[in-house]
Design an enzyme around this catalytic site. Structure first.
Site, mmCIF file in Angstrom:
data_model
loop_
_atom_site.group_PDB
_atom_site.id
_atom_site.type_symbol
_atom_site.label_atom_id
_atom_site.label_comp_id
_atom_site.label_asym_id
_atom_site.label_seq_id
_atom_site.Cartn_x
_atom_site.Cartn_y
_atom_site.Cartn_z
ATOM 1 N N LEU A 40 25.030 51.321 7.137
ATOM 2 C CA LEU A 40 23.343 51.462 7.018
ATOM 3 C C LEU A 40 23.147 50.440 6.275
ATOM 4 O O LEU A 40 23.918 49.907 5.203
ATOM 5 C CB LEU A 40 22.736 52.767 6.382
ATOM 6 C CG LEU A 40 22.821 53.878 7.394
ATOM 7 C CD1 LEU A 40 22.604 55.202 6.598
ATOM 8 C CD2 LEU A 40 21.980 53.744 8.572
ATOM 9 N N GLY A 42 22.777 47.254 7.495
ATOM 10 C CA GLY A 42 22.965 46.133 8.414
ATOM 11 C C GLY A 42 23.268 44.697 7.750
ATOM 12 O O GLY A 42 23.910 44.843 6.712
ATOM 13 N N CYS A 44 21.697 42.291 6.100
ATOM 14 C CA CYS A 44 21.096 41.944 4.918
ATOM 15 C C CYS A 44 21.807 42.413 3.779
ATOM 16 O O CYS A 44 22.282 41.712 3.099
ATOM 17 C CB CYS A 44 19.684 42.477 4.950
ATOM 18 S SG CYS A 44 18.828 42.061 3.380
ATOM 19 N N LYS A 53 23.079 36.600 -2.550
ATOM 20 C CA LYS A 53 22.219 36.652 -3.931
ATOM 21 C C LYS A 53 23.127 36.899 -5.128
ATOM 22 O O LYS A 53 22.783 36.572 -6.037
ATOM 23 C CB LYS A 53 21.021 37.380 -3.850
ATOM 24 C CG LYS A 53 19.694 36.215 -3.076
ATOM 25 C CD LYS A 53 19.684 36.405 -1.818
ATOM 26 C CE LYS A 53 20.057 35.037 -1.179
ATOM 27 N NZ LYS A 53 20.320 34.861 0.299
ATOM 28 N N GLU A 205 24.619 17.870 8.591
ATOM 29 C CA GLU A 205 23.585 18.391 9.453
ATOM 30 C C GLU A 205 23.024 17.382 10.450
ATOM 31 O O GLU A 205 22.810 16.165 9.973
ATOM 32 C CB GLU A 205 22.317 18.454 8.323
ATOM 33 C CG GLU A 205 21.135 18.770 8.887
ATOM 34 C CD GLU A 205 20.889 19.939 9.857
ATOM 35 O OE1 GLU A 205 21.378 21.268 9.455
ATOM 36 O OE2 GLU A 205 20.452 19.690 11.104
ATOM 37 N N GLY A 269 23.616 28.661 12.848
ATOM 38 C CA GLY A 269 22.802 29.620 13.213
ATOM 39 C C GLY A 269 23.286 30.992 13.623
ATOM 40 O O GLY A 269 24.426 31.364 13.752
ATOM 41 N N HIS A 440 0.307 31.835 -19.756
ATOM 42 C CA HIS A 440 0.923 30.674 -20.645
ATOM 43 C C HIS A 440 1.895 31.163 -21.366
ATOM 44 O O HIS A 440 1.536 32.090 -22.293
ATOM 45 C CB HIS A 440 -0.064 29.956 -21.174
ATOM 46 C CG HIS A 440 0.495 28.797 -22.171
ATOM 47 N ND1 HIS A 440 0.849 27.398 -21.286
ATOM 48 C CD2 HIS A 440 0.850 28.411 -23.308
ATOM 49 C CE1 HIS A 440 1.593 26.712 -22.347
ATOM 50 N NE2 HIS A 440 1.240 27.007 -23.295
HETATM 51 C C1 LIG Z 1 24.430 35.122 4.770
HETATM 52 C C2 LIG Z 1 23.193 35.569 5.033
HETATM 53 C C3 LIG Z 1 22.323 35.453 4.197
HETATM 54 C C4 LIG Z 1 20.905 36.122 4.309
HETATM 55 N N1 LIG Z 1 19.863 35.890 3.280
HETATM 56 C C5 LIG Z 1 18.761 36.636 3.498
HETATM 57 C C6 LIG Z 1 17.870 36.601 2.548
HETATM 58 O O1 LIG Z 1 17.959 36.114 1.495
HETATM 59 N N2 LIG Z 1 16.621 36.997 3.009
HETATM 60 C C7 LIG Z 1 16.343 37.411 4.109
HETATM 61 O O2 LIG Z 1 15.280 37.844 4.200
HETATM 62 N N3 LIG Z 1 17.104 37.408 4.761
HETATM 63 C C8 LIG Z 1 18.386 36.955 4.793
HETATM 64 N N4 LIG Z 1 19.183 37.007 5.845
HETATM 65 C C9 LIG Z 1 19.102 37.474 7.435
HETATM 66 C C10 LIG Z 1 18.754 38.864 7.194
HETATM 67 O O3 LIG Z 1 20.201 39.545 6.924
HETATM 68 C C11 LIG Z 1 18.422 39.464 8.796
HETATM 69 O O4 LIG Z 1 17.293 38.594 8.893
HETATM 70 C C12 LIG Z 1 18.152 41.055 8.809
HETATM 71 O O5 LIG Z 1 19.297 41.575 8.443
HETATM 72 C C13 LIG Z 1 17.947 41.248 10.337
HETATM 73 O O6 LIG Z 1 17.750 42.672 10.280
HETATM 74 P P1 LIG Z 1 18.093 43.310 11.766
HETATM 75 O O7 LIG Z 1 17.783 44.916 11.602
HETATM 76 O O8 LIG Z 1 17.324 42.671 12.793
HETATM 77 O O9 LIG Z 1 19.584 43.382 12.077
HETATM 78 P P2 LIG Z 1 20.855 43.598 11.127
HETATM 79 O O10 LIG Z 1 20.680 43.642 9.836
HETATM 80 O O11 LIG Z 1 21.752 42.704 11.763
HETATM 81 O O12 LIG Z 1 20.996 45.057 11.806
HETATM 82 C C14 LIG Z 1 21.501 45.520 12.887
HETATM 83 C C15 LIG Z 1 22.222 46.637 12.865
HETATM 84 O O13 LIG Z 1 22.596 47.187 14.242
HETATM 85 C C16 LIG Z 1 23.768 47.749 14.250
HETATM 86 N N5 LIG Z 1 24.376 47.606 16.008
HETATM 87 C C17 LIG Z 1 24.322 46.425 16.491
HETATM 88 N N6 LIG Z 1 24.717 46.813 17.959
HETATM 89 C C18 LIG Z 1 24.547 48.231 17.879
HETATM 90 C C19 LIG Z 1 24.812 49.450 18.813
HETATM 91 N N7 LIG Z 1 25.231 48.703 20.077
HETATM 92 N N8 LIG Z 1 24.966 50.241 18.438
HETATM 93 C C20 LIG Z 1 24.702 50.905 17.180
HETATM 94 N N9 LIG Z 1 24.506 50.008 16.114
HETATM 95 C C21 LIG Z 1 24.251 48.712 16.678
HETATM 96 C C22 LIG Z 1 24.753 46.759 13.381
HETATM 97 O O14 LIG Z 1 25.823 47.197 12.933
HETATM 98 C C23 LIG Z 1 23.776 46.292 12.255
HETATM 99 O O15 LIG Z 1 24.051 47.534 11.278
HETATM 100 C C24 LIG Z 1 20.635 36.475 5.676
HETATM 101 C C25 LIG Z 1 21.658 36.698 6.649
HETATM 102 C C26 LIG Z 1 22.651 36.226 6.351
HETATM 103 C C27 LIG Z 1 23.778 36.143 7.383
#
Ligand SMILES: Cc1cc2nc3c(=O)[nH]c(=O)nc-3n(C[C@H](O)[C@H](O)[C@H](O)COP(=O)(O)OP(=O)(O)OC[C@H]3O[C@@H](n4cnc5c(N)ncnc54)[C@H](O)[C@@H]3O)c2cc1C
Length: 463
Positions: A40, A42, A44, A53, A205, A269, A440
């Site tokens: 749980l 994901g 983030c 962080k 880049e 990306g 301030h």
């Molecule tokens: C290195 C890094 C640093 C980041 N730093 C930041 C930050 O500082 N601030 C910020 O705002 N964002 C940051 N992000 C981006 C942020 O993590 C994502 O935008 C965010 O996690 C997206 O949320 P989501 O719910 O769309 O997907 P996710 O967080 O990817 O969650 C998707 C979930 O679905 C599950 N899943 C996938 N397919 C299935 C399936 N078929 N059945 C069951 N479960 C499944 C996965 O296991 C996962 O837990 C960062 C990302 C990375 C990689």
């Protein structure tokens, strides 16, 4: 095969978008099943925002220890204990995930462990790790399966020499040298950490600047600061190929240059996790793998919505939260407005930090705005002087109109952008913000000073 439900809502994916949707939906009286195949929280919580962080904070502590003498404090920097850094990072992650799991349980959300796939417009089949299948019926399905690191054609991430951010978070040593492919947020943050830990870092880049989506002046400030920190970068040149060598990896660029390093981080990306979800069979349309939605996160199938990194909106956790909440409220019979994505704050947590909200000067001009702008240098801000940070707050506004964009660079400016978001989203006029009194000495005064100057009554401004 066991059957469950019907639930009001079945959410596929327990990351930022999915769990926010589930939490808001139960608040609105809905029954919810949340399907997650991993942990749980994901990306983030487990592999993104939170662990990076923590690393950035350890990096800051290392730099402050090195520079302690500047503040008259005696301290000796002896090096990085990577096992110690990882233990600290992992503890932050595990306690946060545990807290989230407890919250989700306490709200009565049914967490279903396993990999889910659509088998119809209201049906998800979940396959558990042991192969057992369970069918979940939902009045509505919310897709929130997120994103995963992607690479370039012909560039294979082997997890050893050529790594993604997932691998970078698990390194058990500080690499001697690293090439970071991609000068976006993730690449810049890792470059910042590794440099503070003592590595030689080169960022490659293809576009002309680091953080190419930010205001150009912010990118240039960051580049100046990185140059001073000894972080090298090659801008405006494309990656051509990489091959592993006995000592690490050799990267060739389109301009003929070759760079050698111990590791190559591929940070070009992230792509949507949409394969194998049964989207096409259920009639859900995609484009380049992203699920197509309208401004209320509705797919073309009336019983299916999608949120977070799976849809082509900014890949940020707080965007996922907002989209998840929006869908829950829509399904709960409320009437949420579409999200204004320009009004979403964006932060890169490198040293220095880069933060912004609203639009860039270039976009404002493209949209036909006549502009006025002020750049307030943090050199005039006493708190920034105390911290020893350099940077700026740039504010752009429509002539005789509201603030259109706030762009900041400097230590801790990520905390300041929350005020910027209120200014932008409430369409404040520079003169209205100039009336507000900032405490301030704080860095927030730089926000106030920029608006005072924009309103024609500069206070601490030279020249
Ligand atoms: C290195 C890094 C640093 C980041 N730093 C930041 C930050 O500082 N601030 C910020 O705002 N964002 C940051 N992000 C981006 C942020 O993590 C994502 O935008 C965010 O996690 C997206 O949320 P989501 O719910 O769309 O997907 P996710 O967080 O990817 O969650 C998707 C979930 O679905 C599950 N899943 C996938 N397919 C299935 C399936 N078929 N059945 C069951 N479960 C499944 C996965 O296991 C996962 O837990 C960062 C990302 C990375 C990689």
């Amino acid at each position: 095969m066991a059957n469950s439900g019907p639930f009001d809502i079945v959410v596929l994916g327990g990351g930022s978008g999915g769990y926010a949707c589930a939490l808001r939906a139960v608040e609105l009286g809905k029954s919810v099943a949340l399907v997650e195949r991993d942990r749980l929280g994901g990306t983030c919580l487990n592999r993104g925002c939170i662990p990076t962080k923590a690393l950035l904070h350890a990096a800051e502590v290392a730099d402050q220890t090195r520079e302690a003498a500047r503040f008259g404090v005696k301290a000796a920097f002896e090096g990085i204990d990577v096992a110690g850094v990882n233990a600290y990072k992992d503890k932050v992650v595990s306690t946060t995930v545990k807290g989230l799991a407890g919250l989700i349980k306490s709200k009565g959300i049914e967490v279903v462990e396993g990999t889910g796939r659509l088998v119809g417009p209201t049906t998800v089949v979940v396959t558990a790790a042991d192969g057992a299948e369970r069918t979940l019926e939902g009045g509505h399905i919310v897709l929130a399966t997120g994103s995963a690191p992607r690479s370039l054609p012909g560039l294979e991430i082997d997890g050893e020499r050529i790594i993604s951010s997932d691998h970078a978070l698990e390194l058990d040593h500080v690499p001697g040298s690293v090439i970071v492919l991609g000068g976006g947020v993730i690449g810049v943050e890792f470059a910042s950490v590794w440099r503070s830990f003592g590595a030689e870092v080169t960022i490659v880049e293809a576009l002309p600047h680091l953080l190419p989506l930010e205001e150009e002046s912010s990118s240039k400030r960051l580049e100046r600061a990185f140059r001073k920190r000894g972080i090298a970068f090659r801008l405006g040149t494309r990656f051509q190929g990489a091959k592993t060598t006995p000592g690490g990896v050799a990267v060739t660029l389109e301009d003929g240059a070759t760079i050698d390093a111990e590791l190559l981080l591929v940070a070009v990306g992230r792509g949507p996790v949409s394969d194998g979800l049964g989207l096409a069979d259920a009639g859900v349309e995609t484009e380049r793998g992203f699920v197509k939605v309208d401004e209320l996160c509705r797919t073309g199938v009336p019983t299916i919505s999608a949120v977070g990194d799976l849809i082509p909106t900014p890949q940020l956790a707080h965007v996922g939260f907002a989209e998840g909440i929006l869908v829950a409220e829509r399904l709960g019979g409320l009437n949420p407005p579409p999200i204004d994505y320009d009004g979403v704050p964006r932060i890169t947590y490198s040293d220095p930090e880069v933060a912004s909200v609203g639009i860039t000067t270039e976009t404002a001009r493209e949209r036909g705005h006549e502009l006025k702008e002020v750049t307030y240098d943090l050199a005039g801000n006493p708190k920034s002087k105390i911290l020893g940070t350099q940077g700026e707050v740039k504010v752009i506004a429509a002539v005789d109109g509201p603030v259109l964009g706030i762009h900041m660079v400097g230590a801790r400016v990520g905390e300041l952008i929350a005020e910027g978001q209120l200014i932008y989203n409430w369409e404040a006029l520079p003169g209205e913000v100039a009336q507000l009194i900032h405490p301030h000495p704080t860095q927030s005064e730089a926000v106030g000073e920029a608006h005072l100057a924009l309103a024609g009554k500069p206070l601490h401004v030279h020249g």
